[in-house]
Design a protein around this motif. Structure first.
Motif, PDB file in Angstrom:
ATOM      1  N   ALA A  17       0.814  -1.218   0.000  1.00 26.18           N
ATOM      2  CA  ALA A  17       0.000   0.000   0.000  1.00 26.18           C
ATOM      3  C   ALA A  17       0.847   1.267   0.000  1.00 26.18           C
ATOM      4  CB  ALA A  17      -0.922  -0.005   1.215  1.00 26.18           C
ATOM      5  N   SER A  18       2.149   1.140   0.149  1.00 30.67           N
ATOM      6  CA  SER A  18       3.038   2.310   0.258  1.00 30.67           C
ATOM      7  C   SER A  18       2.995   3.260  -0.932  1.00 30.67           C
ATOM      8  CB  SER A  18       4.472   1.846   0.497  1.00 30.67           C
ATOM      9  OG  SER A  18       4.570   1.178   1.731  1.00 30.67           O
ATOM     10  N   PRO A  19       2.892   2.787  -2.174  1.00 25.14           N
ATOM     11  CA  PRO A  19       2.925   3.734  -3.306  1.00 25.14           C
ATOM     12  C   PRO A  19       1.705   4.654  -3.397  1.00 25.14           C
ATOM     13  CG  PRO A  19       3.320   1.489  -4.066  1.00 25.14           C
ATOM     14  CD  PRO A  19       2.939   1.417  -2.636  1.00 25.14           C
ATOM     15  N   TYR A  20       0.633   4.327  -2.695  1.00 26.56           N
ATOM     16  CA  TYR A  20      -0.593   5.110  -2.820  1.00 26.56           C
ATOM     17  C   TYR A  20      -0.492   6.415  -2.032  1.00 26.56           C
ATOM     18  CZ  TYR A  20      -2.476   0.939  -4.935  1.00 26.56           C
ATOM     19  OH  TYR A  20      -2.679  -0.124  -5.764  1.00 26.56           O
ATOM     20  N   ASP A  21      -1.300   7.363  -2.422  1.00 30.54           N
ATOM     21  CA  ASP A  21      -1.334   8.676  -1.800  1.00 30.54           C
ATOM     22  C   ASP A  21      -1.691   8.557  -0.310  1.00 30.54           C
ATOM     23  OD1 ASP A  21      -1.330  11.558  -1.913  1.00 30.54           O
ATOM     24  OD2 ASP A  21      -3.524  11.434  -1.757  1.00 30.54           O
ATOM     25  N   ARG A  22      -1.120   9.456   0.485  1.00 29.43           N
ATOM     26  CA  ARG A  22      -1.334   9.424   1.943  1.00 29.43           C
ATOM     27  C   ARG A  22      -2.816   9.555   2.314  1.00 29.43           C
ATOM     28  NH1 ARG A  22       1.669  10.132   6.565  1.00 29.43           N
ATOM     29  NH2 ARG A  22       0.620  11.203   8.263  1.00 29.43           N
ATOM     30  N   SER A  23      -3.557  10.420   1.626  1.00 26.78           N
ATOM     31  CA  SER A  23      -4.975  10.591   1.952  1.00 26.78           C
ATOM     32  C   SER A  23      -5.778   9.333   1.631  1.00 26.78           C
ATOM     33  CB  SER A  23      -5.556  11.797   1.227  1.00 26.78           C
ATOM     34  OG  SER A  23      -5.427  11.643  -0.160  1.00 26.78           O
ATOM     35  N   LEU A  24      -5.417   8.645   0.573  1.00 24.81           N
ATOM     36  CA  LEU A  24      -6.094   7.395   0.235  1.00 24.81           C
ATOM     37  C   LEU A  24      -5.798   6.319   1.286  1.00 24.81           C
ATOM     38  CD1 LEU A  24      -7.830   5.858  -1.795  1.00 24.81           C
ATOM     39  CD2 LEU A  24      -5.743   5.258  -3.013  1.00 24.81           C
ATOM     40  N   ARG A  25      -4.542   6.249   1.730  1.00 27.97           N
ATOM     41  CA  ARG A  25      -4.181   5.284   2.775  1.00 27.97           C
ATOM     42  C   ARG A  25      -4.882   5.607   4.085  1.00 27.97           C
ATOM     43  NH1 ARG A  25       1.569   5.703   3.582  1.00 27.97           N
ATOM     44  NH2 ARG A  25       1.477   7.607   2.365  1.00 27.97           N
ATOM     45  N   LEU A  26      -5.012   6.906   4.402  1.00 23.34           N
ATOM     46  CA  LEU A  26      -5.708   7.305   5.621  1.00 23.34           C
ATOM     47  C   LEU A  26      -7.186   6.928   5.554  1.00 23.34           C
ATOM     48  CD1 LEU A  26      -5.266   8.676   8.317  1.00 23.34           C
ATOM     49  CD2 LEU A  26      -5.782  10.848   7.220  1.00 23.34           C
ATOM     50  N   ALA A  27      -7.802   7.116   4.391  1.00 27.45           N
ATOM     51  CA  ALA A  27      -9.203   6.708   4.197  1.00 27.45           C
ATOM     52  C   ALA A  27      -9.345   5.195   4.337  1.00 27.45           C
ATOM     53  CB  ALA A  27      -9.699   7.172   2.840  1.00 27.45           C
ATOM     54  N   ALA A  28      -8.375   4.451   3.816  1.00 30.49           N
ATOM     55  CA  ALA A  28      -8.424   2.985   3.924  1.00 30.49           C
ATOM     56  C   ALA A  28      -8.280   2.537   5.375  1.00 30.49           C
ATOM     57  CB  ALA A  28      -7.329   2.354   3.072  1.00 30.49           C
ATOM     58  N   VAL A  29      -7.406   3.189   6.139  1.00 24.43           N
ATOM     59  CA  VAL A  29      -7.263   2.849   7.562  1.00 24.43           C
ATOM     60  C   VAL A  29      -8.568   3.127   8.303  1.00 24.43           C
ATOM     61  CG1 VAL A  29      -6.138   3.577   9.713  1.00 24.43           C
ATOM     62  CG2 VAL A  29      -4.762   3.065   7.711  1.00 24.43           C
ATOM     63  N   ALA A  30      -9.191   4.254   8.027  1.00 21.53           N
ATOM     64  CA  ALA A  30     -10.472   4.577   8.668  1.00 21.53           C
ATOM     65  C   ALA A  30     -11.543   3.561   8.281  1.00 21.53           C
ATOM     66  CB  ALA A  30     -10.907   5.985   8.278  1.00 21.53           C
ATOM     67  N   PHE A  31     -11.577   3.185   7.003  1.00 23.16           N
ATOM     68  CA  PHE A  31     -12.555   2.203   6.531  1.00 23.16           C
ATOM     69  C   PHE A  31     -12.371   0.863   7.248  1.00 23.16           C
ATOM     70  CE2 PHE A  31     -13.409  -1.346   3.608  1.00 23.16           C
ATOM     71  CZ  PHE A  31     -14.772  -1.167   3.420  1.00 23.16           C
ATOM     72  N   PHE A  32     -11.122   0.373   7.299  1.00 25.30           N
ATOM     73  CA  PHE A  32     -10.873  -0.907   7.957  1.00 25.30           C
ATOM     74  C   PHE A  32     -11.124  -0.834   9.459  1.00 25.30           C
ATOM     75  CE2 PHE A  32      -8.104  -1.752   4.139  1.00 25.30           C
ATOM     76  CZ  PHE A  32      -8.973  -2.672   3.582  1.00 25.30           C
ATOM     77  N   ALA A  33     -10.863   0.311  10.073  1.00 21.64           N
ATOM     78  CA  ALA A  33     -11.138   0.466  11.501  1.00 21.64           C
ATOM     79  C   ALA A  33     -12.639   0.349  11.770  1.00 21.64           C
ATOM     80  CB  ALA A  33     -10.607   1.802  12.003  1.00 21.64           C
ATOM     81  N   VAL A  34     -13.446   0.996  10.947  1.00 16.08           N
ATOM     82  CA  VAL A  34     -14.902   0.895  11.098  1.00 16.08           C
ATOM     83  C   VAL A  34     -15.364  -0.532  10.841  1.00 16.08           C
ATOM     84  CG1 VAL A  34     -17.111   1.608  10.070  1.00 16.08           C
ATOM     85  CG2 VAL A  34     -15.364   3.305  10.611  1.00 16.08           C
ATOM     86  N   GLU A  35     -14.793  -1.165   9.813  1.00 14.92           N
ATOM     87  CA  GLU A  35     -15.155  -2.548   9.489  1.00 14.92           C
ATOM     88  C   GLU A  35     -14.813  -3.506  10.637  1.00 14.92           C
ATOM     89  OE1 GLU A  35     -16.679  -3.803   6.613  1.00 14.92           O
ATOM     90  OE2 GLU A  35     -17.003  -1.699   6.137  1.00 14.92           O
ATOM     91  N   LEU A  36     -13.830  -3.181  11.437  1.00 11.96           N
ATOM     92  CA  LEU A  36     -13.462  -4.021  12.584  1.00 11.96           C
ATOM     93  C   LEU A  36     -14.237  -3.650  13.837  1.00 11.96           C
ATOM     94  CD1 LEU A  36      -9.626  -4.176  12.010  1.00 11.96           C
ATOM     95  CD2 LEU A  36     -11.196  -6.115  11.953  1.00 11.96           C
ATOM     96  N   LEU A  37     -14.567  -2.383  14.013  1.00 15.63           N
ATOM     97  CA  LEU A  37     -15.241  -1.946  15.237  1.00 15.63           C
ATOM     98  C   LEU A  37     -16.718  -2.320  15.281  1.00 15.63           C
ATOM     99  CD1 LEU A  37     -13.618   1.537  15.825  1.00 15.63           C
ATOM    100  CD2 LEU A  37     -13.277  -0.563  17.139  1.00 15.63           C
ATOM    101  N   ILE A  38     -17.386  -2.350  14.137  1.00 14.62           N
ATOM    102  CA  ILE A  38     -18.820  -2.691  14.126  1.00 14.62           C
ATOM    103  C   ILE A  38     -19.061  -4.116  14.637  1.00 14.62           C
ATOM    104  CG2 ILE A  38     -20.815  -3.113  12.632  1.00 14.62           C
ATOM    105  CD1 ILE A  38     -20.050  -0.592  11.103  1.00 14.62           C
ATOM    106  N   PRO A  39     -18.369  -5.150  14.128  1.00 12.89           N
ATOM    107  CA  PRO A  39     -18.626  -6.488  14.679  1.00 12.89           C
ATOM    108  C   PRO A  39     -18.205  -6.612  16.138  1.00 12.89           C
ATOM    109  CG  PRO A  39     -17.049  -6.610  12.870  1.00 12.89           C
ATOM    110  CD  PRO A  39     -17.498  -5.208  12.977  1.00 12.89           C
ATOM    111  N   LEU A  40     -17.171  -5.885  16.533  1.00 10.34           N
ATOM    112  CA  LEU A  40     -16.754  -5.920  17.939  1.00 10.34           C
ATOM    113  C   LEU A  40     -17.846  -5.339  18.831  1.00 10.34           C
ATOM    114  CD1 LEU A  40     -14.590  -6.416  20.104  1.00 10.34           C
ATOM    115  CD2 LEU A  40     -13.793  -4.090  19.650  1.00 10.34           C
ATOM    116  N   ALA A  41     -18.427  -4.228  18.420  1.00 10.60           N
ATOM    117  CA  ALA A  41     -19.503  -3.618  19.203  1.00 10.60           C
ATOM    118  C   ALA A  41     -20.726  -4.529  19.269  1.00 10.60           C
ATOM    119  CB  ALA A  41     -19.879  -2.267  18.604  1.00 10.60           C
ATOM    120  N   VAL A  42     -21.091  -5.143  18.149  1.00  7.50           N
ATOM    121  CA  VAL A  42     -22.242  -6.051  18.137  1.00  7.50           C
ATOM    122  C   VAL A  42     -21.963  -7.262  19.025  1.00  7.50           C
ATOM    123  CG1 VAL A  42     -23.620  -7.601  16.690  1.00  7.50           C
ATOM    124  CG2 VAL A  42     -23.115  -5.284  15.916  1.00  7.50           C
ATOM    125  N   TYR A  43     -20.765  -7.818  18.934  1.00 10.87           N
ATOM    126  CA  TYR A  43     -20.416  -8.980  19.751  1.00 10.87           C
ATOM    127  C   TYR A  43     -20.487  -8.650  21.230  1.00 10.87           C
ATOM    128  CZ  TYR A  43     -17.630 -12.426  22.180  1.00 10.87           C
ATOM    129  OH  TYR A  43     -17.200 -13.360  23.077  1.00 10.87           O
TER     130      TYR A  43
END
Length: 103
Positions: free
Chosen positions: A38-64
Motif C-alpha cells: 500500500a506504500s505507493p498510494y497517496d497518503r490521503s487514500l491510505r488514511l481513508a483505507a485505515v479509517a474504513f478498515f477500523a470501522v469494518e473491525l469496530l462494528i462487529p466488535l460492538a455487536v459482539y
C-alpha cells in the motif's frame, strides 16, 4: 440455530475478521515507515483505507460485546455485522432485532 451451524459461522467470522485485520495492518504499517504493497498510494487514500478498515473491525466488535450480554438475540448478527461493506446493514438489522427482543 443449531450448534453445528453456529460453529461454521464462527469459523467464517474468524477468517473475515482476520482478513480485515491483515489489511488494516498492511495499510497502517505505511504510516510507521514499514514498506508494504500500500506504500505507493497517496497518503490521503491510505488514511481513508485505515479509517474504513477500523470501522469494518469496530462494528462487529460492538455487536459482539452487546449481544454477549443479551438473551433473545441470535448470534448470527455478529457474523452479519462482520461482512465487509454489508456490515452497516447488519448493524441496523441487529439493532432492530435487539429492539424487538426487548419488547
Amino acid at each position: 440455530m443449531n450448534e453445528s451451524d453456529a460453529q461454521v459461522l464462527r469459523i467464517f467470522l474468524v477468517w473475515e475478521l482476520g482478513a480485515l485485520l491483515v489489511l488494516f495492518g498492511v495499510v497502517a504499517g505505511t504510516f510507521v515507515g514499514i514498506e508494504t504493497p500500500a506504500s505507493p498510494y497517496d497518503r490521503s487514500l491510505r488514511l481513508a483505507a485505515v479509517a474504513f478498515f477500523a470501522v469494518e473491525l469496530l462494528i462487529p466488535l460492538a455487536v459482539y460485546l452487546d449481544a454477549r450480554g443479551r438473551e433473545g438475540v441470535d448470534e448470527i448478527w455478529v457474523h452479519v455485522s462482520a461482512m465487509p461493506i454489508v456490515n452497516i446493514f447488519g448493524l441496523l438489522g441487529y439493532l432492530d432485532a435487539r429492539k424487538r427482543a426487548g419488547d
